[in-house]
Design a protein around this motif. Sequence first.
Motif, PDB file in Angstrom:
ATOM      1  N   PRO A  98      94.622  26.297   8.575  1.00 15.20           N
ATOM      2  CA  PRO A  98      93.803  27.360   8.672  1.00 15.20           C
ATOM      3  C   PRO A  98      93.940  28.387   9.826  1.00 15.20           C
ATOM      4  O   PRO A  98      94.263  28.099  10.693  1.00 15.20           O
ATOM      5  N   THR A  99      93.474  29.690   9.502  1.00 16.80           N
ATOM      6  CA  THR A  99      93.499  30.604  10.341  1.00 16.80           C
ATOM      7  C   THR A  99      92.452  30.474  11.297  1.00 16.80           C
ATOM      8  O   THR A  99      91.166  30.323  11.121  1.00 16.80           O
ATOM      9  N   ARG A 100      92.593  30.827  12.664  1.00 10.38           N
ATOM     10  CA  ARG A 100      91.545  30.598  13.586  1.00 10.38           C
ATOM     11  C   ARG A 100      90.635  31.972  13.713  1.00 10.38           C
ATOM     12  O   ARG A 100      91.231  32.783  13.074  1.00 10.38           O
ATOM     13  N   PRO A 101      89.491  31.803  14.395  1.00 10.03           N
ATOM     14  CA  PRO A 101      88.649  33.016  14.292  1.00 10.03           C
ATOM     15  C   PRO A 101      89.350  34.133  15.094  1.00 10.03           C
ATOM     16  O   PRO A 101      88.946  35.213  14.688  1.00 10.03           O
ATOM     17  N   ASP A 102      90.276  33.885  15.835  1.00  9.31           N
ATOM     18  CA  ASP A 102      90.955  35.006  16.342  1.00  9.31           C
ATOM     19  C   ASP A 102      92.104  35.441  15.543  1.00  9.31           C
ATOM     20  O   ASP A 102      92.969  36.450  16.116  1.00  9.31           O
ATOM     21  N   GLY A 103      92.292  35.200  14.406  1.00  9.07           N
ATOM     22  CA  GLY A 103      93.338  35.546  13.540  1.00  9.07           C
ATOM     23  C   GLY A 103      94.610  34.963  13.546  1.00  9.07           C
ATOM     24  O   GLY A 103      95.617  35.173  12.960  1.00  9.07           O
TER      25      GLY A 103
END
Length: 267
Positions: A246-251
């Motif tokens: 998954p992509t993290r909140p920071d992209g």
Amino acid sequence: MDRPASTVWDANLYLKFADARTRPALDLMARLDPANGSRSGHAIYDLGCGAGNISRILAERFPQARVIGIDSSEQMLDKARAQTASERLSFAKGDLAHFRPEIPPLILYSNAAYQWLPGHIDMFPHLMKLLPSGGQLAIQMPRNHEAPSHALMRKAAEAGPWRDKLAGIGGIARVEDPARYYDVLKPLSSELEVWETIYQQVLTGKDPVAQYTASTGLRPFLEALDETERGAFYDTYARMTAEAYPTRPDGITLFPFRRLFIVARRT
């Protein structure tokens, strides 16, 4: 969606992740003996040189040596030649499974190539025997075949109408446990290092893991399909890898990647 558009090896897609692919190449290169670049009448070979990025770095690291890049892809070799001006660096088409050097080697270097060849472990003693005493064999191979990125290739292959077409397709050949390579090379080596590193690769953009593997491990699956099927299969695989990584909140998407290293010096 940015899908692979052709079954031909895409040098530009491969080079999109050049930074992540270059770091292990440099880590392997750091273990080479500088003295092996100064003997006249010999050469350093970059086996599976691709677009020549690492070959050019080898030529810089060994300013007195002749460096020869060997690859089976004409597209990659054309790109390598177009970006190279040094008279000490040349490129030639060759079969890594039956490599025969025209100029005696002092270093046989290979970054992420032999994992494509089934039975590559049986080729390594032959490569060692091509070297003079003190010469070095240096090999790096991805050993990520049990990770979700690679396991999901087969799952995606079984998840659609392309299932029968992809039933017999194999990806990257199995890379064995480190001890297997140690046992095979030790009788021919005066010095031998075998180790593994897991790189936490930092990827960005849409479908980063699918994009990363599209020019390497996923390529045999893509090549077996027509254009319409290829797009649908790629989309299926991309959705699966997006869930696994998954992509993290920071992209950022973190893509752990295990690699095997071998550096052997000829007895």
